[in-house]
Scaffold this motif. Sequence first.
Motif, PDB file in Angstrom:
ATOM      1  N   TYR A 171       0.796  -1.241  -0.055  1.00  0.00           N
ATOM      2  CA  TYR A 171      -0.071  -0.186  -0.110  1.00  0.00           C
ATOM      3  C   TYR A 171       0.949   1.164  -0.141  1.00  0.00           C
ATOM      4  O   TYR A 171       2.002   1.370   0.728  1.00  0.00           O
ATOM      5  CB  TYR A 171      -0.931  -0.135   1.263  1.00  0.00           C
ATOM      6  N   ILE A 172       0.329   2.255  -0.489  1.00  0.00           N
ATOM      7  CA  ILE A 172       1.288   3.470  -0.880  1.00  0.00           C
ATOM      8  C   ILE A 172       0.539   4.649  -0.473  1.00  0.00           C
ATOM      9  O   ILE A 172      -0.740   4.992  -0.730  1.00  0.00           O
ATOM     10  CB  ILE A 172       1.439   3.732  -2.275  1.00  0.00           C
ATOM     11  N   GLN A 173       1.074   5.602   0.641  1.00  0.00           N
ATOM     12  CA  GLN A 173       0.210   6.547   1.367  1.00  0.00           C
ATOM     13  C   GLN A 173       0.866   7.726   0.496  1.00  0.00           C
ATOM     14  O   GLN A 173       2.020   8.280   0.696  1.00  0.00           O
ATOM     15  CB  GLN A 173       0.246   6.515   2.766  1.00  0.00           C
ATOM     16  N   ARG A 174       0.124   8.828   0.055  1.00  0.00           N
ATOM     17  CA  ARG A 174       0.481   9.950  -0.478  1.00  0.00           C
ATOM     18  C   ARG A 174       0.014  11.170   0.086  1.00  0.00           C
ATOM     19  O   ARG A 174      -1.312  11.332   0.549  1.00  0.00           O
ATOM     20  CB  ARG A 174       0.210  10.358  -1.891  1.00  0.00           C
ATOM     21  N   ALA A 175       0.827  12.119   0.487  1.00  0.00           N
ATOM     22  CA  ALA A 175       0.493  13.353   1.405  1.00  0.00           C
ATOM     23  C   ALA A 175       0.225  14.466   0.536  1.00  0.00           C
ATOM     24  O   ALA A 175       0.792  14.320  -0.658  1.00  0.00           O
ATOM     25  CB  ALA A 175       1.359  13.753   2.169  1.00  0.00           C
ATOM     26  N   HIS A 193       4.849   7.538   1.413  1.00  0.00           N
ATOM     27  CA  HIS A 193       5.222   6.326   2.542  1.00  0.00           C
ATOM     28  C   HIS A 193       4.740   4.862   1.807  1.00  0.00           C
ATOM     29  O   HIS A 193       3.244   5.069   1.524  1.00  0.00           O
ATOM     30  CB  HIS A 193       4.660   6.622   3.783  1.00  0.00           C
ATOM     31  N   ALA A 194       5.492   4.098   1.809  1.00  0.00           N
ATOM     32  CA  ALA A 194       4.939   2.614   1.425  1.00  0.00           C
ATOM     33  C   ALA A 194       5.197   1.859   2.503  1.00  0.00           C
ATOM     34  O   ALA A 194       6.017   1.739   3.287  1.00  0.00           O
ATOM     35  CB  ALA A 194       5.579   2.290  -0.020  1.00  0.00           C
ATOM     36  N   PHE A 195       4.296   0.661   2.253  1.00  0.00           N
ATOM     37  CA  PHE A 195       4.278  -0.479   3.337  1.00  0.00           C
ATOM     38  C   PHE A 195       3.884  -1.790   2.638  1.00  0.00           C
ATOM     39  O   PHE A 195       3.266  -1.779   1.433  1.00  0.00           O
ATOM     40  CB  PHE A 195       3.001  -0.197   4.147  1.00  0.00           C
ATOM     41  N   HIS A 196       4.383  -2.745   3.128  1.00  0.00           N
ATOM     42  CA  HIS A 196       4.389  -4.322   2.360  1.00  0.00           C
ATOM     43  C   HIS A 196       4.362  -5.404   3.313  1.00  0.00           C
ATOM     44  O   HIS A 196       4.747  -5.176   4.548  1.00  0.00           O
ATOM     45  CB  HIS A 196       5.156  -4.041   1.080  1.00  0.00           C
ATOM     46  N   GLU A 200       8.270   0.724   4.778  1.00  0.00           N
ATOM     47  CA  GLU A 200       9.532   0.763   3.823  1.00  0.00           C
ATOM     48  C   GLU A 200      10.629   1.926   4.335  1.00  0.00           C
ATOM     49  O   GLU A 200      11.963   1.627   3.916  1.00  0.00           O
ATOM     50  CB  GLU A 200       9.287   0.793   2.440  1.00  0.00           C
ATOM     51  N   GLY A 201      10.318   2.567   4.981  1.00  0.00           N
ATOM     52  CA  GLY A 201      11.149   3.577   5.607  1.00  0.00           C
ATOM     53  C   GLY A 201      12.074   2.863   6.849  1.00  0.00           C
ATOM     54  O   GLY A 201      13.250   3.480   7.076  1.00  0.00           O
ATOM     55  N   THR A 202      11.582   1.817   7.199  1.00  0.00           N
ATOM     56  CA  THR A 202      12.517   1.296   8.252  1.00  0.00           C
ATOM     57  C   THR A 202      12.537  -0.264   7.894  1.00  0.00           C
ATOM     58  O   THR A 202      12.190  -1.104   8.843  1.00  0.00           O
ATOM     59  CB  THR A 202      12.111   1.240   9.788  1.00  0.00           C
ATOM     60  N   PRO A 203      13.542  -0.569   6.890  1.00  0.00           N
ATOM     61  CA  PRO A 203      13.653  -1.874   6.371  1.00  0.00           C
ATOM     62  C   PRO A 203      13.818  -2.871   7.447  1.00  0.00           C
ATOM     63  O   PRO A 203      14.892  -2.573   8.301  1.00  0.00           O
ATOM     64  CB  PRO A 203      14.548  -1.872   5.306  1.00  0.00           C
ATOM     65  N   GLY A 204      13.366  -4.036   7.636  1.00  0.00           N
ATOM     66  CA  GLY A 204      13.820  -5.123   8.434  1.00  0.00           C
ATOM     67  C   GLY A 204      13.077  -5.016   9.909  1.00  0.00           C
ATOM     68  O   GLY A 204      12.866  -6.037  10.687  1.00  0.00           O
ATOM     69  N   GLN A 205      12.415  -3.918  10.171  1.00  0.00           N
ATOM     70  CA  GLN A 205      11.548  -3.859  11.412  1.00  0.00           C
ATOM     71  C   GLN A 205      10.152  -4.446  11.045  1.00  0.00           C
ATOM     72  O   GLN A 205       9.238  -3.892  11.290  1.00  0.00           O
ATOM     73  CB  GLN A 205      11.280  -2.337  11.914  1.00  0.00           C
TER      74      GLN A 205
END
Lengths: 157, 157
Positions: free
Chosen positions: A65-69, A75-78, A97-102
């Motif tokens: 999912y992609i969030q646009r301001a 910001h993207a999430f997967h 995706e801003g904090t890969p591996g978390q």
Amino acid sequence: MTYETGFEVPPERQEVIITRLFAASPERVFAAHVDATLVPLWWGPRYLTTSVERLEARPGGQWRYIQRAADGAVHAFHGVFHLVEASRRLVTTFEYEGTPGQVLLNDLHLEAVAEGTRLIQKSVYLSVGDRDAMVQAGMRSGLVTSMERLDELFAAS
Amino acid sequence: MTYETGFEVPPERQEVIITRLFAASPERVFAAHVDATLVPLWWGPRYLTTSVERLEARPGGQWRYIQRAADGAVHAFHGVFHLVEASRRLVTTFEYEGTPGQVLLNDLHLEAVAEGTRLIQKSVYLSVGDRDAMVQAGMRSGLVTSMERLDELFAAS
């Protein structure tokens, strides 16, 4: 009809437990989570526009999912679907995706109750520190908003 | 050279923490986890034959390993790579196909130390009950064997 969102952060544990009642059937609450046309209507804060790039609700299927301001920030999430039981349960991973591996595990349960549906979601983090950072970052208010937007979605249709 | 395998099961937590020293470099320990020709040489008990069906060591990549017993019994395992930092860290999911939805997160760290490598792996379960069931099922002895087979792999080559 709007209910309170339970938000439990047990001390020294790496999980958050969310509970919520909805005046809608488990079938409808489930559909809101797996139908790519419905997710953008409730997922995330009101000031961001969410689009679904991918939503494959089957074991091994992926979601993104992609969030646009309004200012253009993105910001993207997967994650991945691990268990899909129609109208009852979803086990998925979630990664910003801003904090890969978390990465975290989400275990969503839906139960038919007199009011409609009880949703119980357990989010399990790699560490207590990861969990606490998400809570500090405002996880609760984001979730409460999403739950209210779900109420509005069910009331509108 | 063989070292003891640390196996920590903290009470009331949904995790297991494994620690182990190896007389081999982090590069070699990492390769043993992501090279499809090496995994079958150490992964799992000695009385089962492991084959790698899929091993895509990149974020979003999938893995699937199949274990066959002499009597024909087959067990399969799969998951997804979420973080891949060469010779340093792997974040993956792990699911035994006999218990769908009992997915767990594995967070593997490798550190260069005087002896060679310190491996620290945290396995995070959906619940304390899931974690305890895996421990009761003999997780420790399976892991100790795999770690000893890794020693043999490093000594042989």
